[in-house]
Design an enzyme around this catalytic site. Sequence first.
Site, PDB file in Angstrom:
ATOM      1  N   ARG A  56     -11.880 -27.266  43.244  1.00  0.00           N
ATOM      2  CA  ARG A  56     -11.470 -27.575  44.113  1.00  0.00           C
ATOM      3  C   ARG A  56     -13.442 -28.251  43.424  1.00  0.00           C
ATOM      4  O   ARG A  56     -14.809 -27.742  43.745  1.00  0.00           O
ATOM      5  CB  ARG A  56     -13.184 -26.542  46.000  1.00  0.00           C
ATOM      6  N   GLN A  60       0.013 -29.365  48.419  1.00  0.00           N
ATOM      7  CA  GLN A  60      -0.257 -30.760  48.248  1.00  0.00           C
ATOM      8  C   GLN A  60      -0.473 -31.482  47.086  1.00  0.00           C
ATOM      9  O   GLN A  60      -1.323 -30.954  46.345  1.00  0.00           O
ATOM     10  CB  GLN A  60      -1.794 -30.555  48.608  1.00  0.00           C
ATOM     11  N   ARG A  93      -1.879 -30.507  39.059  1.00  0.00           N
ATOM     12  CA  ARG A  93      -2.994 -29.612  39.306  1.00  0.00           C
ATOM     13  C   ARG A  93      -3.108 -28.266  39.024  1.00  0.00           C
ATOM     14  O   ARG A  93      -4.114 -27.066  38.565  1.00  0.00           O
ATOM     15  CB  ARG A  93      -4.002 -30.137  40.026  1.00  0.00           C
ATOM     16  N   HIS A 121      -8.646 -37.569  41.832  1.00  0.00           N
ATOM     17  CA  HIS A 121      -9.419 -37.074  42.827  1.00  0.00           C
ATOM     18  C   HIS A 121     -10.598 -37.242  42.353  1.00  0.00           C
ATOM     19  O   HIS A 121     -11.127 -35.659  43.121  1.00  0.00           O
ATOM     20  CB  HIS A 121      -8.410 -36.102  43.410  1.00  0.00           C
ATOM     21  N   ASP A 149     -11.169 -40.102  55.462  1.00  0.00           N
ATOM     22  CA  ASP A 149     -10.224 -40.294  54.813  1.00  0.00           C
ATOM     23  C   ASP A 149      -9.551 -41.586  54.977  1.00  0.00           C
ATOM     24  O   ASP A 149      -8.693 -42.018  55.736  1.00  0.00           O
ATOM     25  CB  ASP A 149      -9.341 -39.382  55.006  1.00  0.00           C
ATOM     26  N   GLU A 160     -11.415 -42.132  44.454  1.00  0.00           N
ATOM     27  CA  GLU A 160     -10.096 -42.438  43.971  1.00  0.00           C
ATOM     28  C   GLU A 160      -9.353 -43.082  42.756  1.00  0.00           C
ATOM     29  O   GLU A 160      -9.374 -43.531  43.860  1.00  0.00           O
ATOM     30  CB  GLU A 160      -9.445 -41.455  44.929  1.00  0.00           C
TER      31      GLU A 160
HETATM   32  O1  TA6 Z   1      -8.006 -37.608  49.246  1.00  0.00           O
HETATM   33  C1  TA6 Z   1      -8.259 -37.378  50.304  1.00  0.00           C
HETATM   34  C2  TA6 Z   1      -7.001 -35.935  50.499  1.00  0.00           C
HETATM   35  O2  TA6 Z   1      -5.817 -36.532  50.225  1.00  0.00           O
HETATM   36  C3  TA6 Z   1      -7.501 -35.103  51.837  1.00  0.00           C
HETATM   37  O3  TA6 Z   1      -6.593 -36.432  52.989  1.00  0.00           O
HETATM   38  C4  TA6 Z   1      -7.987 -33.907  51.462  1.00  0.00           C
HETATM   39  O4  TA6 Z   1      -6.686 -33.774  52.348  1.00  0.00           O
HETATM   40  C5  TA6 Z   1      -8.097 -34.334  49.840  1.00  0.00           C
HETATM   41  O5  TA6 Z   1      -7.132 -34.663  49.999  1.00  0.00           O
HETATM   42  C6  TA6 Z   1      -8.355 -32.771  49.443  1.00  0.00           C
HETATM   43  O6  TA6 Z   1      -6.802 -32.117  49.340  1.00  0.00           O
HETATM   44  P1  TA6 Z   1      -6.772 -30.994  48.838  1.00  0.00           P
HETATM   45  O7  TA6 Z   1      -5.036 -30.742  49.238  1.00  0.00           O
HETATM   46  O8  TA6 Z   1      -7.587 -30.686  47.436  1.00  0.00           O
HETATM   47  O9  TA6 Z   1      -7.690 -29.973  49.913  1.00  0.00           O
END
Ligand code: TA6
Length: 306
Positions: free
Chosen positions: A74, A95, A100, A170, A215, A274
């Site tokens: 993070r 996600q 990563r 990111h 966001d 990003e």
């Molecule tokens: O880049 C923005 C985003 O898509 C937010 O919606 C939030 O979910 C962030 O990425 C963090 O994503 P992660 O999977 O690292 O918690």
Amino acid sequence: MNASSEDWILPGLVRREAGNNRLPRLAVSTPLAEAHLYLHGAHVTHFRPKAGPSTAPCLFLSGSSWFDAGRPIRGGIPVVFPWFGRRREDPAAPQHGFARLREWTLRGAECLAGGDVAIVLSLESDAETRALWPHDFRLALRVTVGTALSVELSATNLSPSAFTFEEALHTYLAVADARQVVVEGFSGPFADTSGGGWRVREEAAVPVRLAGETDRIYLGHRGRIVVRDPGGKRSLAVEREGSDAAVLWNPWIAKAKAMPDFGDDEWPFMLCVEAGNVADRAVTLPPGATHRLTTRILAEAHPASS
Ligand code: TA6
């Protein structure tokens, strides 16, 4: 602790060491700057210039971050590939893709003219990635550490047919107070994805100031973005190449509390800006072709302090 000789990747400049939770990382220290690059996720977690308008760290890293093989770090600069966000057709998929979450391979390191240091890591498709995304690819991440930090993600299609992917670098910028920052370079329509939706809105206030969870995806945005951070007495500039979309994100209070790997009180100290290619700006790559996405971060003097 003195690094033993076999730990030196570039003697006196880049060494391999045990990072957080003993995950292997490359520690870069030159007269111009220092940086940390984990093999896990090819994740840059730290960049600090040693001269210029500001010598404070430019990247935010959560004090609550996991450093586990199967979970994302993070902060720093997560590598997002081959999809951005949740995978619509497979909600159980990780996600922001799998890049990563994988350990990358060190391919080389070199000292460039002018004193910058460049490191290349790579990730190739395998049975695990094909089970999630049925294509063969090679990724390379080239991290160049100097007075600026440059990160280039190249994706090569090793499949016999074209494939389409999303990607992002990111970046979590370190700021003194997200409630005070002024973000220049964004204007026009954007997708407001806060709360998981997708609402196209027109930018009212230029430059952008944050007053809550933010966001935003700016499709078609290619320009330079500058985060003016009065509390930090500096500005952070983000320049991009090969990026047809930009994302601006701060979780603010409620979402920060909902993230177990993010401190409840950390949200004022970060702002994600990003570089990427997402949604209808995803990249379609013919067999054998390579696409490059670059983000470059540098500290600049803040007008109030210049
Ligand atoms: O880049 C923005 C985003 O898509 C937010 O919606 C939030 O979910 C962030 O990425 C963090 O994503 P992660 O999977 O690292 O918690």
